[in-house]
Write a protein that holds these residues in place. Structure first.
Motif, short mmCIF file in Angstrom:
data_model
loop_
_atom_site.label_atom_id
_atom_site.label_comp_id
_atom_site.label_asym_id
_atom_site.label_seq_id
_atom_site.Cartn_x
_atom_site.Cartn_y
_atom_site.Cartn_z
N ASP A 95 5.95 4.63 2.00
CA ASP A 95 5.63 5.93 2.59
C ASP A 95 6.46 7.00 1.90
OD1 ASP A 95 4.36 7.34 5.16
OD2 ASP A 95 6.39 8.13 4.85
N THR A 149 4.77 -1.54 2.98
CA THR A 149 4.20 -0.20 3.09
C THR A 149 5.18 0.78 2.45
OG1 THR A 149 3.06 -0.76 5.14
CG2 THR A 149 3.36 1.58 4.64
N SER A 167 4.06 -8.41 3.49
CA SER A 167 3.39 -7.23 2.97
C SER A 167 4.32 -6.04 3.09
CB SER A 167 2.08 -6.97 3.73
OG SER A 167 2.36 -6.78 5.12
N ARG A 197 0.85 -1.20 0.00
CA ARG A 197 0.00 0.00 0.00
C ARG A 197 0.88 1.24 0.00
NH1 ARG A 197 -1.22 2.20 5.22
NH2 ARG A 197 -0.01 1.16 6.88
N VAL A 202 1.41 5.19 0.96
CA VAL A 202 1.02 6.21 1.92
C VAL A 202 1.73 7.50 1.56
CG1 VAL A 202 1.00 6.88 4.35
CG2 VAL A 202 0.72 4.48 3.73
N ASN A 224 8.86 -3.68 4.78
CA ASN A 224 8.11 -4.93 4.63
C ASN A 224 8.12 -5.71 5.94
OD1 ASN A 224 11.04 -5.59 3.40
ND2 ASN A 224 10.24 -7.45 4.36
#
Length: 368
Positions: free
Chosen positions: A300, A298, A296, A260, A262, A314
């Motif tokens: 940013d 992220t 998973s 994802r 951010v 991760n």
């Protein structure tokens, strides 16, 4: 190439064998109850792929009465093929071998009787055989998956090696072009400056100044192009459009990782900064897929008055990974990209067992 037996055929043979054994055993006992119990065990075989343990339990009464063992052996194999839990498999093995050997207690006067011992050994091995076979097939499937992962990893390593060779060739070309062309253009600029100083003709003086200024501009453009060549690490750089931040969503969606995004970067970033951010995220996601299976990530992106920061973090892997060799060409290229833009790249493990990659660029350089 060896042809695999269709699974439906194996199921049909197993069910047919269990049904024949159950009917013949029930007829020999002349018992309707035994026939019903046997048919329940046969029906349990049809659900063993979805519910292996309940199916195994449903076949146990048929072992005690009327004495049909095919169904329980088949369900034992299904349990072993599905699960790796040693305690579960040991429990099923002991229950199955104990129930199969239960009728011996009515025939042998004591446990240490020869017939009792031989029968117990026989039924223990009988119950253990399908468990060992199931574990063997389970391991075989895992090995096939691992070999496929190794094949893909090696192919990826070959691509990395090829890209590293191309990058070295491009660096060599950039250095040679800079040394040869800049030397000649510098001589032109020096000669034009000398001509402008030595002549009194205003037309010639202006022409010499124009040549000198054009030479200086050419040197600046040459240095810029050399930096672009040295920053490029892929063979398709020259002929295809370079990625920008607008391509990030597609990159993340096609990464095959639960990732994802951010935050967002400023809209007025220079193309080199956008390419550096894109390549950094691309390499980070590639490393997650390669070295942290099942993790998973992220992504940013943040910025303030001085720095633009891109952090890719991760989680720990959820599946075992392979100890594959890596020359770390990708991270080396990212360090070079960051250095060309006056930034820095930091990498390292996190406290929870994951990994973090952080790119920090000066805002002034990134915005031009």
């Amino acid at each position: 190439m060896t042809r695999r037996v269709p699974s439906w055929l194996v199921d049909a043979v197993a069910i047919a064998a269990a049904a024949v054994e159950g009917v013949l055993t029930a007829i020999g006992e002349e018992s309707i109850t035994g026939l019903v119990v046997s048919m329940v065990a046969v029906l349990a075989l049809t659900t063993r792929d979805r519910w292996p343990v309940p199916s195994f339990v449903a076949t146990l009464p048929a072992v005690v009465f009327p004495g049909a063992v095919v169904a329980v052996i088949v369900t034992l194999h299904s349990v072993s093929s599905r699960y790796r839990n040693r305690w579960l498999l040991a429990g099923c093995w002991l229950v199955a071998s104990g129930i199969v050997a239960l009728p011996l207690f009515d025939l042998a006067p004591e446990f240490w009787h020869t017939d009792m011992l031989l029968g117990t050994i026989y039924f223990t091995l009988t119950a253990g055989a399908p468990i060992l076979l199931g574990q063997f097939l389970h391991t075989q499937r895992e090995l096939a998956l691992r070999l496929d992962e190794v094949k893909q990893a090696r192919e990826h390593e070959r691509r990395l090696d090829a890209e590293a060779i191309l990058a070295r060739e491009r660096n060599q070309l950039a250095r040679e072009m800079h040394d040869v062309v800049s030397h000649q253009v510098s001589l032109i600029a020096v000669q034009a400056g000398a001509l402008g100083v030595s002549t009194a003709d205003p037309v010639v003086k202006q022409a010499a100044e124009n040549v000198r200024q054009l030479s200086v501009n050419t040197l600046d453009e040459l240095r810029h192009m050399v930096n672009l060549l040295r920053a490029s690490g892929t063979p398709a750089t020259e002929l295809t459009p370079q990625p920008t931040l607008t391509d990030l969503e597609r990159l993340i969606a096609n990464s095959a990782i639960d990732a994802r995004l951010v935050g967002a970067a400023p809209q007025d970033l220079e193309p080199p900064a956008q390419r550096a951010i894109y390549r950094t995220i691309q390499e980070a996601l590639t490393n997650v897929r390669k070295h942290a299976p099942g993790a998973s990530a992220t992504i940013d992106i943040s910025h303030d008055d001085t720095d633009l920061t891109v952090t890719v973090t991760n989680t720990p892997p959820t599946r075992p990974d392979l100890a594959l060799p890596s020359a770390r060409h990708g991270l080396v290229g990212l360090h070079e990209r960051a250095a060309l833009l006056g930034g820095k790249l930091h990498t390292g493990p996190t406290s929870d067992g994951g990994f973090q990659l952080q790119l920090r660029l000066p805002v002034g350089t990134a915005r031009g």
